[in-house]
Design a protein around this motif. Structure first.
Motif, PDB file in Angstrom:
ATOM      1  N   ASN A1016       0.887  -1.137  -0.220  1.00 36.75           N
ATOM      2  CA  ASN A1016       0.022   0.116  -0.169  1.00 36.75           C
ATOM      3  C   ASN A1016       0.901   1.090   0.088  1.00 36.75           C
ATOM      4  O   ASN A1016       2.031   1.297   0.563  1.00 36.75           O
ATOM      5  N   SER A1017       0.171   2.701  -0.284  1.00 38.03           N
ATOM      6  CA  SER A1017       0.915   4.066  -0.531  1.00 38.03           C
ATOM      7  C   SER A1017      -0.173   4.817  -0.276  1.00 38.03           C
ATOM      8  O   SER A1017      -0.863   4.308  -0.280  1.00 38.03           O
ATOM      9  N   ASP A1018       0.467   5.994  -0.158  1.00 39.75           N
ATOM     10  CA  ASP A1018      -0.694   6.944  -0.626  1.00 39.75           C
ATOM     11  C   ASP A1018      -1.876   7.389  -0.867  1.00 39.75           C
ATOM     12  O   ASP A1018      -2.664   7.406  -0.904  1.00 39.75           O
ATOM     13  N   THR A1019      -1.273   6.556  -2.314  1.00 35.14           N
ATOM     14  CA  THR A1019      -2.265   7.132  -3.378  1.00 35.14           C
ATOM     15  C   THR A1019      -3.079   5.529  -4.153  1.00 35.14           C
ATOM     16  O   THR A1019      -3.807   5.977  -5.439  1.00 35.14           O
ATOM     17  N   ASP A1020      -2.173   4.611  -3.839  1.00 36.85           N
ATOM     18  CA  ASP A1020      -2.505   3.266  -4.860  1.00 36.85           C
ATOM     19  C   ASP A1020      -2.094   2.034  -3.418  1.00 36.85           C
ATOM     20  O   ASP A1020      -1.636   1.692  -2.669  1.00 36.85           O
ATOM     21  N   THR A1021      -3.016   1.092  -4.117  1.00 34.10           N
ATOM     22  CA  THR A1021      -2.756  -0.577  -3.099  1.00 34.10           C
ATOM     23  C   THR A1021      -2.753  -1.799  -4.779  1.00 34.10           C
ATOM     24  O   THR A1021      -3.177  -1.682  -5.624  1.00 34.10           O
ATOM     25  N   ILE A1022      -1.486  -2.284  -4.262  1.00 38.86           N
ATOM     26  CA  ILE A1022      -1.292  -3.322  -5.116  1.00 38.86           C
ATOM     27  C   ILE A1022      -1.509  -4.770  -4.856  1.00 38.86           C
ATOM     28  O   ILE A1022      -0.843  -5.117  -3.403  1.00 38.86           O
ATOM     29  N   LEU A1023      -2.080  -5.973  -5.915  1.00 38.01           N
ATOM     30  CA  LEU A1023      -2.506  -6.779  -4.628  1.00 38.01           C
ATOM     31  C   LEU A1023      -1.292  -7.527  -6.239  1.00 38.01           C
ATOM     32  O   LEU A1023      -1.238  -8.149  -7.549  1.00 38.01           O
ATOM     33  N   PHE A1024      -0.223  -8.291  -5.506  1.00 42.76           N
ATOM     34  CA  PHE A1024       0.899  -9.186  -6.162  1.00 42.76           C
ATOM     35  C   PHE A1024       0.613 -10.900  -6.323  1.00 42.76           C
ATOM     36  O   PHE A1024       0.647 -11.086  -4.492  1.00 42.76           O
ATOM     37  N   ILE A1025       0.577 -11.449  -7.083  1.00 46.94           N
ATOM     38  CA  ILE A1025       0.902 -13.006  -7.185  1.00 46.94           C
ATOM     39  C   ILE A1025       1.841 -13.635  -8.327  1.00 46.94           C
ATOM     40  O   ILE A1025       1.740 -13.227  -9.090  1.00 46.94           O
ATOM     41  N   ARG A1026       2.494 -14.339  -7.357  1.00 54.01           N
ATOM     42  CA  ARG A1026       4.494 -14.406  -8.646  1.00 54.01           C
ATOM     43  C   ARG A1026       3.933 -15.335  -9.626  1.00 54.01           C
ATOM     44  O   ARG A1026       3.859 -15.054 -10.170  1.00 54.01           O
ATOM     45  N   LYS A1027       3.280 -17.061  -8.964  1.00 54.74           N
ATOM     46  CA  LYS A1027       3.402 -17.796  -9.493  1.00 54.74           C
ATOM     47  C   LYS A1027       0.964 -18.287  -9.381  1.00 54.74           C
ATOM     48  O   LYS A1027       0.978 -18.649  -8.218  1.00 54.74           O
ATOM     49  N   SER A1028       1.013 -17.683 -10.267  1.00 53.58           N
ATOM     50  CA  SER A1028      -0.533 -17.486 -10.657  1.00 53.58           C
ATOM     51  C   SER A1028      -0.653 -19.627 -10.266  1.00 53.58           C
ATOM     52  O   SER A1028      -0.584 -20.298 -10.963  1.00 53.58           O
ATOM     53  N   GLU A1029      -2.287 -20.361  -9.460  1.00 51.69           N
ATOM     54  CA  GLU A1029      -2.172 -21.428  -9.581  1.00 51.69           C
ATOM     55  C   GLU A1029      -4.382 -21.719 -10.328  1.00 51.69           C
ATOM     56  O   GLU A1029      -4.846 -20.096  -9.631  1.00 51.69           O
ATOM     57  N   ARG A1030      -4.886 -22.506 -10.042  1.00 52.19           N
ATOM     58  CA  ARG A1030      -5.868 -22.624 -10.176  1.00 52.19           C
ATOM     59  C   ARG A1030      -6.705 -21.596  -8.919  1.00 52.19           C
ATOM     60  O   ARG A1030      -7.858 -21.086  -9.171  1.00 52.19           O
ATOM     61  N   LYS A1031      -6.343 -22.139  -8.300  1.00 58.44           N
ATOM     62  CA  LYS A1031      -7.403 -22.216  -6.633  1.00 58.44           C
ATOM     63  C   LYS A1031      -7.499 -20.629  -6.443  1.00 58.44           C
ATOM     64  O   LYS A1031      -7.686 -20.054  -5.893  1.00 58.44           O
ATOM     65  N   ASP A1032      -6.391 -19.970  -6.767  1.00 62.41           N
ATOM     66  CA  ASP A1032      -6.805 -18.234  -7.155  1.00 62.41           C
ATOM     67  C   ASP A1032      -7.450 -17.807  -7.659  1.00 62.41           C
ATOM     68  O   ASP A1032      -7.991 -16.242  -7.156  1.00 62.41           O
ATOM     69  N   SER A1033      -8.393 -17.885  -8.880  1.00 65.39           N
ATOM     70  CA  SER A1033      -9.281 -17.595  -9.099  1.00 65.39           C
ATOM     71  C   SER A1033     -10.900 -17.236  -7.925  1.00 65.39           C
ATOM     72  O   SER A1033     -10.902 -18.063  -6.859  1.00 65.39           O
ATOM     73  N   GLY A1034     -10.508 -16.261  -8.383  1.00 65.85           N
ATOM     74  CA  GLY A1034     -12.500 -16.045  -7.217  1.00 65.85           C
ATOM     75  C   GLY A1034     -12.545 -14.788  -7.363  1.00 65.85           C
ATOM     76  O   GLY A1034     -11.913 -13.864  -8.578  1.00 65.85           O
ATOM     77  N   LYS A1035     -13.476 -13.927  -6.488  1.00 65.79           N
ATOM     78  CA  LYS A1035     -13.437 -12.465  -6.186  1.00 65.79           C
ATOM     79  C   LYS A1035     -13.151 -12.137  -5.434  1.00 65.79           C
ATOM     80  O   LYS A1035     -13.297 -12.478  -3.720  1.00 65.79           O
ATOM     81  N   TYR A1036     -12.061 -11.098  -5.715  1.00 66.81           N
ATOM     82  CA  TYR A1036     -11.094 -10.011  -4.364  1.00 66.81           C
ATOM     83  C   TYR A1036     -12.307  -9.186  -3.982  1.00 66.81           C
ATOM     84  O   TYR A1036     -12.381  -8.211  -5.015  1.00 66.81           O
ATOM     85  N   GLU A1037     -12.059  -8.438  -2.950  1.00 62.78           N
ATOM     86  CA  GLU A1037     -12.665  -7.259  -2.594  1.00 62.78           C
ATOM     87  C   GLU A1037     -11.599  -6.777  -2.059  1.00 62.78           C
ATOM     88  O   GLU A1037     -11.022  -7.185  -0.596  1.00 62.78           O
ATOM     89  N   VAL A1038     -11.588  -5.822  -1.916  1.00 62.84           N
ATOM     90  CA  VAL A1038     -11.064  -4.167  -1.559  1.00 62.84           C
ATOM     91  C   VAL A1038     -11.546  -3.184  -0.731  1.00 62.84           C
ATOM     92  O   VAL A1038     -12.734  -2.659  -1.533  1.00 62.84           O
ATOM     93  N   LYS A1039     -11.241  -2.573  -0.032  1.00 66.09           N
ATOM     94  CA  LYS A1039     -11.421  -2.090   1.307  1.00 66.09           C
ATOM     95  C   LYS A1039     -10.706  -0.952   1.831  1.00 66.09           C
ATOM     96  O   LYS A1039     -10.227  -1.406   2.008  1.00 66.09           O
ATOM     97  N   LEU A1040     -11.743   0.490   1.782  1.00 66.53           N
ATOM     98  CA  LEU A1040     -11.040   1.926   2.203  1.00 66.53           C
ATOM     99  C   LEU A1040     -11.710   2.307   3.445  1.00 66.53           C
ATOM    100  O   LEU A1040     -12.782   2.457   3.189  1.00 66.53           O
TER     101      LEU A1040
END
Length: 1287
Positions: A1016-1040
């Protein structure tokens, strides 16, 4: 890099104008200056005016006025107003009262006459004046009379009648743009001349207007000036009006069309459109048909109204009655055959339409012309050209031009013509290319000789274009240099341009220079060098000189100073006795200077005792046999110089008394002020001569001493001489070491005497120290130096400064009078140019050597202030500012920006950081929370800081609450699809202050930090997955969340993989050459839709797999076209968006294609006879060719077997003749005759023979000499048609 040119700008925004007034009236001249603090002087006949009862001078800001009370005849003269370096002249003309009344009466009469003429024109406009005059109807016009087409041209060239100066301008002709007179549309007959005139008033313009003439939309006529077109320019200094003329000489039909005139000056622009109509030349007739056919209406305009053909026919009959050939012409008209009027109108020019209508009795000409316009639009499409040349092309001189056409037949030959002459392919000037159906003509290194008409000829058709070669602008490669000369010297201003033979224009203070009668200015041209020569420069020649080309200009300043006359030897006081000779002698620097000698203010004339001589630089006044009345003050005055040289002549009386036999010695120093302690001053390098009168009997001995040392003649410089009554002490070339107290001692037996003489040696001072540059401005600098170590024995009276450009060798003096201070501000420099300075010291003796040159410097101004300063962000202790670069940077590079701040109400500015920053944004930290602060920014360059730019108001250092808001990028608003093991990097920008709390979740559960990283920074947030897998599929939610306010957003991610292999592949049926297959979809679709299946087959003998279907959508298929007798196996891959499944599904069984036997019976055919007798499918064509050019005869023949071909000339076999070449290609027979002459004419025959028969074809060949045309060959059928037509 050429030096920038400094342009002269007038100091006046509004200039006074010449006025006319009556005797006794009051006249007011008004002017406005650009600067409100400018000093203004008013002059009358070059003499300054001051306020008194006659003249009242007022100044209010930048407005100035001169009021002349009770004007008299003597006040009618030239006046001028001066501000800075600008001077404007104007006149006052005084008229007697009676003359003014006469002028007013004349004006009233002229107005009445104009009103009367307009009424008469309105009444007489309904009818044709020529029709009402019977003499004008039937009389043949003389050949010299001007045609109607010449009338507009005459109107253009006829000057307007002069008007009295007091007359008010005609408001109907006033223009709102730059033009005071616009060019008007005109008509002209072929071969005649016409002028178009445009006038521009330059009184309110700061720069000379630039004019351009165009034909059509883009054709610049400046490059077409020559035999048929001339452009002229005139300037009236009194009215300040520029007159521009475009003269068309010997007009041609192609000159007709629309023209445009454009004028521009700095940021002002104006344009005017006008038309030129060119009429065909016509023979002299009984009356002018076109003049008679002009439409008339009640308002007198030629464009309105209808054509009255009945009245015209009556005129025609009345005109031709009585002519001897009248009856014959009638009978002749009856016998003429009927002609197609439509065809005649289509071929005729537009100027002949009315004449044709009158000749054939057409009454509805307008309707016919409308139909004719529609007929002309249906042009016949060319059978040869697919694409023709454009009407015109333009190319710059020295560049390459490529002309291209498209032809319908790829094998056709084309010819290129230039001004009607065929272009030969010689050298690299012209290159001909043929690519498919395209034909190219390339013209390399275009010059003015290539400006011509080019034609492409294919058979009987041709297309034409015009090529205009535009000369590139002539630039100045070596600029003018500033010069300072003495009065009377020769001046040469030299520049160098980019092309030899170019035309340049010289101007002085904006006025063009010409070669006048006195040959004051001479213009020299040597290749690319251009020189302006001024013989015997005077003070009037001072100013700014400009050389202009069509691609640039260069300016230099000329300064002319009076010659300074230097005195090498001054005249000295003399004391002489009676009967002796007195010689006054002086030496000056100029040999040509003459002078006058005065005694006590009265001019000395030469006589028997007085002799005046002038040899070179030496002037002498010699007085023989001196008498007491010769005593007095003598003065020498050089002619033309305001100074003089003075000396005194003292007469020494000698009294004869009774003298005892011994007389003690006595030293007489009356000439030295009658004191013993006398000081003599001598200039270093001059001769020191001490002539001391002495007496004594017997003659005394003389001894000269300096201190304790006795002076004797030792080194050749010192001479001691004693004569009767005098002792003389001389030192040649006195220097500083000869300075001191000298004593002369005289002795004889009767006693001795002693006198002291103090000698002071003076010299020019030493050079000052090298000057230092304290500061620089846009066009100035401040320079400082130290005084010289030695003043030469005389006090320093001032300094003289010089400057030069770094790359130049010419020094220019900045001041002519000695400058007393050691700090000087030099002005009038060019920004961005490197300069050097040096200094001379001056005392009463002369000028020192020059000092060492200063360090090079560049005049440069500070930049303008930065713009757009604003607050980008703010928190409790920091603030972020941003701005834009200054609008004006100048000639120096920008070094950076400095940011300062202070508390509100304080004037103590604190730098926000050390040094400068090159960025246009900055973050200032560690500020006091809650304090009101003011901020400002400066731009820095070589000249120092610019003016600051500040915020509009103080800013409170406190973070502002901002609601949280998530900004989802556009590509993430849909499901994000990624392959397995790909990297996922989601950058989600947001806003919110203070910094919000950020929470990520997946399907309502918190993320696994081992698999997913969040930054996280003052102006943005970053979601990082180096090697994705089948189980990483889904609905991601971010809350401020900020306190009780929150915002949420969701992102869908789908991780896809390769599908599994299909299942249960079965062979359902085999019939003929076909196999039916069926299978089931894979259990794992790879987390995405199955897009299809790949079906492959393999022969069990070779086991090589071949693809049958690539993306087959169904789960069953039929494999066809299998080979009989082979056994096949099959496999299937599943396909999705990622690719093929890793493993295929194989068929459990194989499919065998059974063989079936049958007997082949070949068909029977009847043999066909292909033989054919020769037959010519295309005959020979009779031709007429020019002698000396190769000629070909062609025909085509058909026959099986291939026939033998023989050529005959006049029934003689020519197969073995070397002059002829025979070709045969696919049945096309060609006979080539090399350079035929008159003997090669005759009947040519081609004979074809084979086993089935023979055929013959012949033609006639005519050889004609060059320059002749073929005779018309009339066939029998054409002759019969003509005979029937005649019957």
């Amino acid at each position: 890099m050429p030096e920038p040119v400094k342009k002269t700008v007038s100091a006046f925004a509004k200039k006074p104008k010449t006025q006319v007034a009556e005797e006794g009236a009051t006249v007011v001249f008004e002017t406005e200056t650009e600067k409100p603090d400018a000093k203004v002087r008013w002059q009358c006949n070059t003499k300054d005016l001051v306020s008194d009862d006659k003249y009242v001078i007022k100044a209010d800001g930048n407005k100035h006025s001169l009021t002349i009370q009770a004007v008299t005849k003597e006040d009618g003269t030239a006046y001028a107003v001066i501000a800075g370096g600008s001077k404007v002249k104007f006149d006052l003309k005084v008229k007697e009262k009676e003359v003014m009344e006469e002028v007013k009466l004349e004006l009233k009469e002229k107005v009445k006459e104009e009103v009367k003429e307009k009424k008469e024109e309105a009444q007489g406009g309904a009818g044709d004046p020529a029709a009402s005059d019977p003499a004008a109807t039937c009389t043949v016009a003389p050949a010299e009379a001007p045609s109607p087409a010449e009338t507009p041209a005459a109107a253009d060239t006829t000057p307007a009648a002069p008007q009295p100066e007091s007359q008010a301008p005609d408001m109907k002709t006033d223009l709102t743009g730059l033009f005071t007179e616009k060019p008007q549309s005109g008509e002209v007959t072929v071969g005649e001349n016409i002028n178009f005139v445009a006038k521009v008033n330059a009184a309110s313009l700061l720069k000379k207007p630039t004019i351009k003439w165009f034909k059509g939309k883009w054709m610049d006529l400046a490059s077409k000036s020559g035999k048929n077109l001339q452009l002229k320019e005139l300037y009236d200094r009194n009215s300040k009006v520029y007159t521009f003329e475009m003269q068309i000489i010997a007009a041609k039909p192609s000159f007709a069309g629309a023209y445009r005139c454009e004028v521009s000056s700095r940021d002002k622009f104006d344009s005017c459109n006008f038309d030129l109509t060119v009429h065909e030349a016509r023979a002299v007739e009984g009356f002018d048909i076109r003049a008679a056919f002009r439409r008339t209406s009640m308002d007198g305009s030629e464009e309105a109204g209808e054509l009255d053909f009945s009245a015209l026919l009556k005129k025609r009959d009345s005109c031709f009655k009585g002519s001897p050939g009248h009856r014959a012409s009638k009978s002749q008209v009856k016998n003429e055959p009927d002609e197609d009027v439509w065809e005649i109108l289509q071929k005729a020019p537009a100027s002949e339409y009315e004449k044709i209508a009158f000749q054939y009795g057409i009454t509805d000409l307008r309707g016919m012309l409308k139909r004719l316009k529609k007929m002309k639009k249906e042009e016949k499409k060319s059978e040869v050209f697919l694409k023709k040349l454009d009407p015109a092309y333009q190319v710059e001189k020295g560049h390459k031009m490529k002309l291209c056409i498209d032809v319908a037949n790829e094998d056709v030959d084309v010819k290129w013509l230039k001004n009607g002459q065929e272009i030969q392919s010689t050298g690299s000037k012209y290159i001909f290319e043929s690519v498919g159906n395209k034909r190219y003509l390339t013209i390399n290194h275009c010059s003015l000789s290539d400006d011509a008409t080019y034609t492409c000829v294919v058979g009987d058709e041709k297309c034409t274009t015009e090529l205009f070669v535009k000369e590139p602008p002539v630039t100045i490669t070596s600029h003018l240099e500033d010069q300072m000369v003495m009065k009377g010297e020769r001046v040469e201003l030299e520049c160098e341009v980019s092309e030899e033979g170019a035309t340049v224009k010289w101007e002085k203070d904006g006025v063009e220079l010409t070669r006048d009668e006195s040959f004051k200015y001479r213009f020299k041209k040597d290749g690319r060098k251009h020189v302006l020569i001024i013989n015997e420069a005077t003070k009037e020649d001072c100013g700014h000189y400009t050389v202009k080309t069509n691609g640039g200009e260069s300016m230099s300043e000329l300064m002319v100073s009076e010659k300074e006359l230097e005195v090498y030897q001054n005249i000295a006081d003399l004391t002489v006795k009676a009967k002796d000779e007195a010689v006054f002698k002086c030496e000056v620097s100029d040999e040509t200077v003459k002078g006058i000698w005065y005694k006590n203010g009265v001019e000395v004339k030469a006589d028997a005792r007085t002799n005046i001589t002038h040899i070179g630089r030496i002037h002498k006044l010699t007085i023989d046999d001196v008498k007491p009345e010769d005593q007095g003050d003598y003065t020498f005055v050089p002619e033309g110089y305001a100074f003089n040289l003075s000396a005194k002549l003292n007469f020494l009386e000698v009294k004869i008394d009774y003298v005892p036999r011994q007389d003690p010695p006595k030293i007489h120093l009356d000439c030295m002020g009658h004191t013993a302690d006398s000081t003599i001053m001598v200039v270093a390098g001059n001769k020191l001569r001490l002539d001391v009168p002495i007496t004594g009997d017997p003659a005394p001995t003389v001894v000269w001493t300096k201190g304790e040392k006795v002076m004797t003649e030792g080194d050749g410089r010192l001479h001691v001489e004693s004569t009767k009554g005098h002792c003389i002490f001389t030192i040649e070339g006195a220097d500083k070491q000869d300075e001191g107290l000298y004593s002369v001692i005289v002795r004889n037996p009767a006693g001795e005497d002693k006198a002291d003489i103090n000698v002071k040696v003076v010299d020019a001072p030493d050079p000052p120290s090298a000057p230092r540059i304290l500061s620089v401005g846009e066009d100035s600098c401040v320079v400082q130096w130290d005084p010289p170590k030695s003043d030469g024995g005389n006090p320093i009276i001032g300094y003289v400064l010089e400057r030069k450009k770094k790359k130049s060798y010419r020094w220019m003096r900045l001041n002519f009078d000695p400058y007393t201070d050691t700090t000087y501000e030099a002005k009038r420099m060019i920004e961005g140019v490197e300069y050097e300075m040096r200094v001379y010291a001056v005392n009463a003796i002369g000028m020192s050597c020059h000092s060492a040159a200063s360090q090079p410097f560049i005049p440069v101004a500070p930049t303008s202030e930065p713009i757009g300063l604003c607050v980008d962000d703010i928190s409790d202790t920091t603030i972020s500012l941003k701005w834009r670069t200054p609008e004006h940077l100048g000639s120096s590079e920008l070094d950076g920006y400095g940011v300062e701040y202070c508390k509100e109400g304080s004037d103590e500015w604190v730098p926000a950081f050390e040094g400068l920053t090159e960025r246009t944004s900055v973050i200032i930290r560690d500020l006091p929370t809650g304090e009101k602060m003011q901020f400002r920014v400066r731009a820095y360059n070589m000249a120092g800081p610019s003016a600051p730019t500040s915020l509009a108001q103080a800013v409170t250092i406190r973070e502002i609450m901002q609601k949280p808001k998530i900004w989802i990028p556009r590509n993430l608003r849909q499901t994000l699809i990624k392959k397995v093991e790909e990297t996922i990097n989601l950058v989600i920008p947001f806003q919110g202050k203070p910094r919000p709390v950020i929470t990520w979740s997946k399907d309502g559960e918190y993320l696994n930090p081992k698999q997913v990283s969040v930054r996280n920074s003052d102006t943005d947030t970053i979601l990082f997955i180096r090697k994705s897998e089948r189980k990483d599929s889904g609905k991601y939610e971010v809350k401020l969340q900020i306190e009780n306010v929150e915002d949420t957003a969701s992102i869908s991610i789908q991780i896809v993989d390769l599908p599994g292999s299909p299942e249960k592949l079965k062979i359902m049926d085999v019939w003929g050459f076909n196999v039916a297959l069926e299978w089931k979809p894979p259990k794992d679709n790879g987390n995405c839709e199955i897009t299809g299946y790949m079906v492959q087959k393999a022969d069990k003998k070779t086991m090589e797999w071949y693809t049958v279907y690539e993306l087959y959508r169904r789960t069953n298929c039929v494999v066809a076209d299998l080979i009989m007798g082979n056994e096949y196996i099959f496999r299937i891959y599943a396909v999705n968006m990622v690719g093929l499944s890793l493993e295929p599904c194989f068929s459990a069984d194989s499919a065998y294609i059974q063989k079936t036997g049958f007997e082949y019976k070949p068909p029977t055919y009847k043999e066909h006879d292909f033989s054919e007798a020769p037959k010519f499918t295309h005959p020979l064509v009779s031709r007429s060719v020019i002698a000396g050019y190769n000629a070909t005869l062609s025909c085509s023949v058909r026959g099986i077997p291939k026939p033998k071909v023989t050529w005959y000339k006049n029934k003689m076999d020519i197969s073995n003749e070397a002059k002829y070449r025979m070709f045969s290609k696919q049945g096309v027979l060609t006979l080539e005759i090399r350079k035929p002459c008159s003997f090669d004419g005759g009947v040519y025959m081609c004979k074809a023979v084979n086993a089935s028969g023979e055929d013959v074809v012949e033609c006639k060949l005519e050889i004609r000499p060059p320059g002749t045309f073929p005779q018309a060959q009339i066939t029998k059928e054409e002759r019969d048609k003509q005979m029937n037509k005649a019957d």
